[in-house]
Design a protein around this motif. Structure first.
Motif, PDB file in Angstrom:
ATOM      1  N   UNK A   1      40.244  66.394 -48.126  1.00 17.40           N
ATOM      2  CA  UNK A   1      39.871  67.353 -49.148  1.00 17.40           C
ATOM      3  C   UNK A   1      38.988  66.665 -50.173  1.00 17.40           C
ATOM      4  N   UNK A   2      37.959  67.362 -50.616  1.00 21.67           N
ATOM      5  CA  UNK A   2      37.022  66.783 -51.570  1.00 21.67           C
ATOM      6  C   UNK A   2      37.534  66.974 -52.992  1.00 21.67           C
ATOM      7  N   UNK A   3      38.074  65.909 -53.532  1.00 15.89           N
ATOM      8  CA  UNK A   3      38.538  65.895 -54.908  1.00 15.89           C
ATOM      9  C   UNK A   3      38.558  64.450 -55.372  1.00 15.89           C
ATOM     10  N   UNK A   4      38.568  64.243 -56.679  1.00 14.65           N
ATOM     11  CA  UNK A   4      38.627  62.889 -57.212  1.00 14.65           C
ATOM     12  C   UNK A   4      39.928  62.218 -56.766  1.00 14.65           C
ATOM     13  N   UNK A   5      39.792  60.989 -56.272  1.00 15.49           N
ATOM     14  CA  UNK A   5      40.966  60.300 -55.756  1.00 15.49           C
ATOM     15  C   UNK A   5      40.784  58.796 -55.878  1.00 15.49           C
ATOM     16  N   UNK A   6      41.887  58.068 -55.789  1.00 13.73           N
ATOM     17  CA  UNK A   6      41.868  56.605 -55.791  1.00 13.73           C
ATOM     18  C   UNK A   6      42.480  56.120 -54.487  1.00 13.73           C
ATOM     19  N   UNK A   7      41.805  55.181 -53.837  1.00 15.71           N
ATOM     20  CA  UNK A   7      42.287  54.648 -52.561  1.00 15.71           C
ATOM     21  C   UNK A   7      42.296  53.128 -52.622  1.00 15.71           C
ATOM     22  N   UNK A   8      43.135  52.540 -51.797  1.00 17.36           N
ATOM     23  CA  UNK A   8      43.145  51.084 -51.642  1.00 17.36           C
ATOM     24  C   UNK A   8      42.441  50.760 -50.330  1.00 17.36           C
ATOM     25  N   UNK A   9      41.205  50.272 -50.376  1.00 16.53           N
ATOM     26  CA  UNK A   9      40.456  50.051 -49.143  1.00 16.53           C
ATOM     27  C   UNK A   9      40.862  48.761 -48.447  1.00 16.53           C
ATOM     28  N   UNK A  10      40.555  48.701 -47.157  1.00 16.24           N
ATOM     29  CA  UNK A  10      40.666  47.441 -46.427  1.00 16.24           C
ATOM     30  C   UNK A  10      39.411  46.629 -46.732  1.00 16.24           C
ATOM     31  N   UNK A  11      39.594  45.360 -46.993  1.00 11.32           N
ATOM     32  CA  UNK A  11      38.470  44.488 -47.365  1.00 11.32           C
ATOM     33  C   UNK A  11      38.223  43.468 -46.259  1.00 11.32           C
ATOM     34  N   UNK A  12      36.960  43.383 -45.822  1.00 12.01           N
ATOM     35  CA  UNK A  12      36.574  42.428 -44.774  1.00 12.01           C
ATOM     36  C   UNK A  12      35.620  41.384 -45.359  1.00 12.01           C
ATOM     37  N   UNK A  13      35.896  40.144 -45.088  1.00 10.72           N
ATOM     38  CA  UNK A  13      35.012  39.057 -45.510  1.00 10.72           C
ATOM     39  C   UNK A  13      33.958  38.825 -44.434  1.00 10.72           C
ATOM     40  N   UNK A  14      32.704  38.722 -44.854  1.00 11.53           N
ATOM     41  CA  UNK A  14      31.583  38.594 -43.926  1.00 11.53           C
ATOM     42  C   UNK A  14      30.792  37.318 -44.210  1.00 11.53           C
ATOM     43  N   UNK A  15      30.482  36.599 -43.146  1.00 12.01           N
ATOM     44  CA  UNK A  15      29.536  35.482 -43.204  1.00 12.01           C
ATOM     45  C   UNK A  15      28.533  35.653 -42.076  1.00 12.01           C
ATOM     46  N   UNK A  16      27.376  35.009 -42.254  1.00  8.84           N
ATOM     47  CA  UNK A  16      26.325  35.102 -41.243  1.00  8.84           C
ATOM     48  C   UNK A  16      26.230  33.804 -40.461  1.00  8.84           C
ATOM     49  N   UNK A  17      26.038  33.959 -39.171  1.00  8.27           N
ATOM     50  CA  UNK A  17      25.751  32.800 -38.342  1.00  8.27           C
ATOM     51  C   UNK A  17      24.371  32.275 -38.734  1.00  8.27           C
ATOM     52  N   UNK A  18      24.299  31.074 -39.272  1.00  3.35           N
ATOM     53  CA  UNK A  18      23.027  30.533 -39.721  1.00  3.35           C
ATOM     54  C   UNK A  18      22.898  30.486 -41.228  1.00  3.35           C
ATOM     55  N   UNK A  19      23.946  30.899 -41.944  1.00  9.80           N
ATOM     56  CA  UNK A  19      23.911  30.771 -43.395  1.00  9.80           C
ATOM     57  C   UNK A  19      23.752  32.085 -44.124  1.00  9.80           C
ATOM     58  N   UNK A  20      23.864  32.060 -45.454  1.00 13.66           N
ATOM     59  CA  UNK A  20      23.822  33.269 -46.273  1.00 13.66           C
ATOM     60  C   UNK A  20      22.509  34.042 -46.133  1.00 13.66           C
ATOM     61  N   UNK A  21      22.618  35.334 -46.322  1.00 13.64           N
ATOM     62  CA  UNK A  21      21.454  36.214 -46.261  1.00 13.64           C
ATOM     63  C   UNK A  21      21.575  37.269 -47.350  1.00 13.64           C
ATOM     64  N   UNK A  22      20.432  37.747 -47.833  1.00 10.42           N
ATOM     65  CA  UNK A  22      20.410  38.925 -48.686  1.00 10.42           C
ATOM     66  C   UNK A  22      20.293  40.138 -47.767  1.00 10.42           C
ATOM     67  N   UNK A  23      21.027  41.197 -48.044  1.00  8.21           N
ATOM     68  CA  UNK A  23      20.988  42.377 -47.177  1.00  8.21           C
ATOM     69  C   UNK A  23      21.292  43.632 -47.969  1.00  8.21           C
ATOM     70  N   UNK A  24      20.713  44.750 -47.512  1.00  8.96           N
ATOM     71  CA  UNK A  24      20.956  46.042 -48.150  1.00  8.96           C
ATOM     72  C   UNK A  24      21.244  47.135 -47.123  1.00  8.96           C
ATOM     73  N   UNK A  25      21.341  46.774 -45.851  1.00  8.17           N
ATOM     74  CA  UNK A  25      21.487  47.773 -44.788  1.00  8.17           C
ATOM     75  C   UNK A  25      22.733  47.497 -43.963  1.00  8.17           C
ATOM     76  N   UNK A  26      23.630  48.468 -43.922  1.00  4.26           N
ATOM     77  CA  UNK A  26      24.842  48.368 -43.122  1.00  4.26           C
ATOM     78  C   UNK A  26      24.980  49.646 -42.305  1.00  4.26           C
ATOM     79  N   UNK A  27      25.202  49.507 -40.987  1.00  2.00           N
ATOM     80  CA  UNK A  27      25.305  50.663 -40.115  1.00  2.00           C
ATOM     81  C   UNK A  27      26.505  50.500 -39.182  1.00  2.00           C
ATOM     82  N   UNK A  28      27.230  51.579 -38.955  1.00  2.00           N
ATOM     83  CA  UNK A  28      28.324  51.594 -37.987  1.00  2.00           C
ATOM     84  C   UNK A  28      27.870  52.419 -36.787  1.00  2.00           C
ATOM     85  N   UNK A  29      27.891  51.807 -35.599  1.00  2.00           N
ATOM     86  CA  UNK A  29      27.438  52.542 -34.422  1.00  2.00           C
ATOM     87  C   UNK A  29      28.422  53.664 -34.109  1.00  2.00           C
ATOM     88  N   UNK A  30      27.915  54.894 -33.907  1.00  2.00           N
ATOM     89  CA  UNK A  30      28.807  56.051 -33.748  1.00  2.00           C
ATOM     90  C   UNK A  30      29.589  56.085 -32.443  1.00  2.00           C
TER      91      UNK A  30
END
Length: 338
Positions: free
Chosen positions: A132-161
């Motif tokens: 239901x669309x209403x204001x709410x508070x949730x406790x999300x799952x948090x995932x730590x991410x690192x890149x193979x080859x060192x840190x990167x700047x990024x702005x694009x995240x996609x989940x394959x459907x």
């Protein structure tokens, strides 16, 4: 004659509207989200965009930084925020992307690095899309991410459907890279993303088509479309049209896969819909378009071009008849008054 002119001036537009409504078919994408303006005064740096799976016509977005742990559901029909989700226990650093997976989960990418790729790790937050669309508070799952080859700047995240796998495109003036996450993200360990392809763009966002056969990545000034095979290989297929925007930051497919929604930063920012054609169309949308075309051709008894010409001729003829009828009626009234 002035009264006749006024009568004709009022009657002709009405007749034209009536004829057009009867003769011109409704747009095939009438149910697809259209361009809209984000009306919420709190959203001044909309940096990510994703179509809701649970609520047709609704898009998830968020501010870039310095806003807090908030994700907003915006109704494209009105531009108004219909729900604000607060992420409990999260102190976001540089949120840049949002995506909705086929599992009904919203993925938020705290993956930006304004220091040019120096932070050793970034994060992804995940929470279930509210029923239901209403204001709410949730406790999300948090995932730590690192890149193979060192840190990167990024702005694009996609989940394959289809696979549910998470991908990130790094941001670099000389072109970024497409990074693939583990088959299943771990909330306890480090998730290493590995580079699988180059992306020749200074990427600000990316999106998968609903059927998973197209990947579109945008920058400030252009966009690229790629075909996506089942084994995860990407091949360029073209450059979708991109509207002129103040600071283009986001892109999302419409749920039917026939168009892209491009977003930009700024107060009352505009989200612009751009239709896709040809090779840019995802496989499922292209198949539907072909079936619709074949059905139209069979109905017309001729090729698509002939059918289109017949429709145009019908409209022109009907308009001519309507205008003539209005003129005759007007003249009759004038002579009766005399």
């Amino acid at each position: 004659m002035p009264s006749l002119a006024r009568g004709l001036g009022a009657a002709v537009p009405a007749a034209v509207a009536l004829v057009l409504s009867a003769a011109v078919p409704a747009a095939a994408d009438a149910g697809s989200p259209q361009s809209f303006t984000i009306e919420d005064a709190r959203i001044t740096e909309s940096s990510g965009l994703a179509a809701s799976r649970a609520h047709p016509g609704v898009f998830w977005t968020h501010n870039d930084s310095d806003d807090g742990p908030y994700v907003y559901a915006v109704d494209s029909a009105t531009g108004r925020t219909v729900a604000t989700v607060t992420l409990k226990g999260i102190d976001p650093r540089d949120v840049e992307a949002v995506s909705v997976g086929s599992d009904g989960q919203v993925y938020v990418g705290d993956i930006g690095d304004n220091l040019g790729g120096t932070w050793p790790e970034v994060w992804i937050y995940r929470f279930p899309e509210p029923k239901k669309l209403k204001d709410t508070t949730v406790t999300p799952i948090r995932y730590t991410v690192r890149y193979d080859g060192g840190p990167r700047d990024a702005e694009s995240l996609m989940v394959h459907p289809k696979t549910g796998r998470v991908y990130i495109v790094s941001k670099n003036e000389e072109g970024g890279g497409l990074y693939e996450g583990p088959a299943e993200l771990s909330p306890t360990g480090v998730n290493t993303f590995k580079r699988i392809a180059g992306i020749d763009l200074w990427a600000t966002d990316g999106t998968f088509s609903p059927d998973g056969t197209r990947l579109v990545v945008r920058s400030y000034f252009e966009a690229r479309a790629y075909s996506w095979s089942q084994d995860g290989k990407v091949e360029p297929v073209g450059r979708p049209s991109l509207p002129m925007q103040r600071q283009g930051e986001s892109v999302a497919f419409t749920p039917d896969g026939t168009a892209l929604m491009y977003g930009t930063e700024g107060a009352r920012s505009r989200v612009t819909r751009v239709a896709l054609h040809g090779k840019m169309l995802p496989a499922s949308a292209a198949e539907r378009a072909e079936r619709d075309k074949d059905g139209t051709d069979r109905k017309n008894g001729d090729g698509g071009g002939a059918g289109s010409d017949q429709d145009r001729n019908l409209v022109v003829g009907a308009l001519t008849f309507a205008a003539a009828a209005v003129l005759v009626l007007g003249l009759r009234r004038l002579f009766r008054r005399r």
